[in-house]
Design a protein around this motif. Structure first.
Motif, mmCIF file in Angstrom:
data_model
loop_
_atom_site.group_PDB
_atom_site.id
_atom_site.type_symbol
_atom_site.label_atom_id
_atom_site.label_comp_id
_atom_site.label_asym_id
_atom_site.label_seq_id
_atom_site.Cartn_x
_atom_site.Cartn_y
_atom_site.Cartn_z
ATOM 1 N N SER A 1 3.164 26.976 8.683
ATOM 2 C CA SER A 1 2.632 27.474 9.951
ATOM 3 C C SER A 1 1.548 26.567 10.511
ATOM 4 C CB SER A 1 2.079 28.889 9.767
ATOM 5 O OG SER A 1 0.956 28.868 8.902
ATOM 6 N N ARG A 2 0.986 25.688 9.699
ATOM 7 C CA ARG A 2 -0.054 24.757 10.157
ATOM 8 C C ARG A 2 0.429 23.309 10.113
ATOM 9 N NH1 ARG A 2 -4.587 27.514 11.134
ATOM 10 N NH2 ARG A 2 -4.908 29.490 10.024
ATOM 11 N N ASP A 3 1.764 23.141 10.126
ATOM 12 C CA ASP A 3 2.372 21.812 10.187
ATOM 13 C C ASP A 3 2.128 20.971 8.934
ATOM 14 O OD1 ASP A 3 3.399 22.307 12.749
ATOM 15 O OD2 ASP A 3 1.506 21.741 13.681
ATOM 16 N N TYR A 4 2.089 21.640 7.780
ATOM 17 C CA TYR A 4 1.979 20.920 6.522
ATOM 18 C C TYR A 4 3.273 21.054 5.726
ATOM 19 C CZ TYR A 4 -3.117 20.930 7.227
ATOM 20 O OH TYR A 4 -4.385 20.751 7.733
ATOM 21 N N VAL A 5 3.560 20.045 4.935
ATOM 22 C CA VAL A 5 4.589 20.131 3.907
ATOM 23 C C VAL A 5 3.867 20.424 2.603
ATOM 24 C CG1 VAL A 5 6.357 18.867 2.625
ATOM 25 C CG2 VAL A 5 6.111 18.510 5.081
ATOM 26 N N VAL A 6 4.289 21.459 1.879
ATOM 27 C CA VAL A 6 3.622 21.833 0.633
ATOM 28 C C VAL A 6 4.495 21.430 -0.550
ATOM 29 C CG1 VAL A 6 2.647 23.713 -0.727
ATOM 30 C CG2 VAL A 6 2.476 23.761 1.774
ATOM 31 N N TYR A 7 3.928 20.642 -1.421
ATOM 32 C CA TYR A 7 4.629 20.152 -2.616
ATOM 33 C C TYR A 7 3.918 20.682 -3.853
ATOM 34 C CZ TYR A 7 6.225 16.687 -6.113
ATOM 35 O OH TYR A 7 6.730 16.060 -7.224
ATOM 36 N N VAL A 8 4.606 21.488 -4.641
ATOM 37 C CA VAL A 8 4.050 22.049 -5.874
ATOM 38 C C VAL A 8 4.817 21.448 -7.053
ATOM 39 C CG1 VAL A 8 3.550 24.132 -7.204
ATOM 40 C CG2 VAL A 8 3.454 24.195 -4.699
ATOM 41 N N ILE A 9 4.129 20.668 -7.858
ATOM 42 C CA ILE A 9 4.755 19.992 -8.982
ATOM 43 C C ILE A 9 4.502 20.767 -10.277
ATOM 44 C CG2 ILE A 9 2.721 18.547 -9.415
ATOM 45 C CD1 ILE A 9 4.606 16.295 -10.205
ATOM 46 N N GLN A 10 5.438 20.671 -11.193
ATOM 47 C CA GLN A 10 5.269 21.253 -12.529
ATOM 48 C C GLN A 10 5.109 20.093 -13.522
ATOM 49 O OE1 GLN A 10 5.095 24.637 -13.100
ATOM 50 N NE2 GLN A 10 5.174 24.789 -10.879
ATOM 51 N N PRO A 11 3.887 19.626 -13.740
ATOM 52 C CA PRO A 11 3.670 18.442 -14.572
ATOM 53 C C PRO A 11 3.674 18.769 -16.071
ATOM 54 C CG PRO A 11 1.576 19.246 -13.773
ATOM 55 C CD PRO A 11 2.632 20.157 -13.188
ATOM 56 N N SER A 12 3.554 17.744 -16.875
ATOM 57 C CA SER A 12 3.470 17.926 -18.323
ATOM 58 C C SER A 12 2.386 18.939 -18.670
ATOM 59 C CB SER A 12 3.154 16.590 -19.001
ATOM 60 O OG SER A 12 4.203 15.687 -18.864
ATOM 61 N N GLY A 13 2.731 19.859 -19.567
ATOM 62 C CA GLY A 13 1.783 20.880 -19.986
ATOM 63 C C GLY A 13 2.072 22.250 -19.421
ATOM 64 N N THR A 14 2.935 22.345 -18.405
ATOM 65 C CA THR A 14 3.275 23.643 -17.838
ATOM 66 C C THR A 14 4.357 24.315 -18.687
ATOM 67 O OG1 THR A 14 4.802 22.515 -16.332
ATOM 68 C CG2 THR A 14 2.639 23.083 -15.472
ATOM 69 N N ILE A 15 4.452 25.629 -18.516
ATOM 70 C CA ILE A 15 5.440 26.392 -19.287
ATOM 71 C C ILE A 15 6.763 26.449 -18.534
ATOM 72 C CG2 ILE A 15 3.650 27.769 -20.415
ATOM 73 C CD1 ILE A 15 4.333 30.053 -18.473
ATOM 74 N N GLY A 16 7.802 26.825 -19.252
ATOM 75 C CA GLY A 16 9.108 26.997 -18.624
ATOM 76 C C GLY A 16 10.082 25.881 -18.907
ATOM 77 N N PHE A 17 9.614 24.838 -19.615
ATOM 78 C CA PHE A 17 10.477 23.691 -19.898
ATOM 79 C C PHE A 17 10.525 23.366 -21.388
ATOM 80 C CE2 PHE A 17 8.742 23.315 -15.627
ATOM 81 C CZ PHE A 17 9.882 23.133 -14.857
#
Length: 215
Positions: A1-17
């Motif tokens: 809504s504010r003209d941004y692209v949002v990128y959420v990364i799941q880097p080393s150390g996160t759960i689920g992998f």
């Protein structure tokens, strides 16, 4: 809504992998994770031509706030950064934070300041403050029991002494999470105004919220 692209990364150390992937976080305090975020951000920009690689913002809270600060010591790819309740000195957080010792018993298993001083200093933003060039906004609740407000105070003082671009907003009476509705609206607007100033070249909102004062 504010003209941004949002990128959420799941880097080393996160759960689920899987266990091996999440265990990369142990005794690293951000180094490998930072490398993943920097590499991932660069690759994302490379593969999406509609993204302006010179106008990238970075934001995180708590450990994410720590990571936001630490990232600015490792790269200049970000045009602006926001750290809420971030850890600037792993040693002081270990000794003073409500969860500091118990968190480190897992995240830095069998490591202590007297056994592994390099881990507790080299990975924090405070001991690398002179490497930060990104305009940085710090936000912190005044009664944060998880990450004491001193974590933002000391990196703010360091950056001011170094002549860096930094602002510090305290949220009176709030803990690790800003729960009061009216204060949360102001907190959110401050973040958006900071990004508008540095990412969209529109400083008017920020200047209206925080006009320059001369004592």
């Amino acid at each position: 809504s504010r003209d941004y692209v949002v990128y959420v990364i799941q880097p080393s150390g996160t759960i689920g992998f899987g266990q091996e992937f999440s265990a990369r976080h142990v005794n690293a305090w951000g180094k490998r994770t930072a490398d993943d975020i920097i590499e991932g951000t660069k690759q994302f920009c490379k593969e999406h031509s509609f993204v302006d690689a010179k106008k990238i913002g970075c934001i995180g809270a708590s450990y994410g706030g720590f990571m936001t600060q630490y990232l600015q010591t490792r790269t200049d790819i970000f045009a602006a950064a926001v750290s809420h309740a971030g850890i600037s000195d792993v040693t002081s957080y270990w000794g003073e934070g409500y969860w500091g010792y118990s968190y480190n018993s897992v995240a830095a298993a069998d490591s202590y300041p007297w056994k592994n001083p390099e881990l507790f200093t080299k990975q924090g933003s405070l001991f690398n403050a002179d490497k930060i060039n990104t305009p940085l906004l710090l936000l912190h609740g005044t009664v944060d029991t998880n990450v004491p407000i001193g974590e933002s105070i000391q990196i703010f003082n360091a950056l001011k002494l170094l002549g860096k671009t930094v602002e510090f907003i305290t949220v009176d009476g709030e803990n690790h999470f800003i729960s009061d509705y009216d204060k949360r609206i102001k907190w959110h607007n401050s973040i958006m105004a900071w990004f508008a100033r540095w990412l969209q070249d529109r400083p008017e909102w920020w200047n209206e919220l925080y006009p320059e004062r001369h004592l």
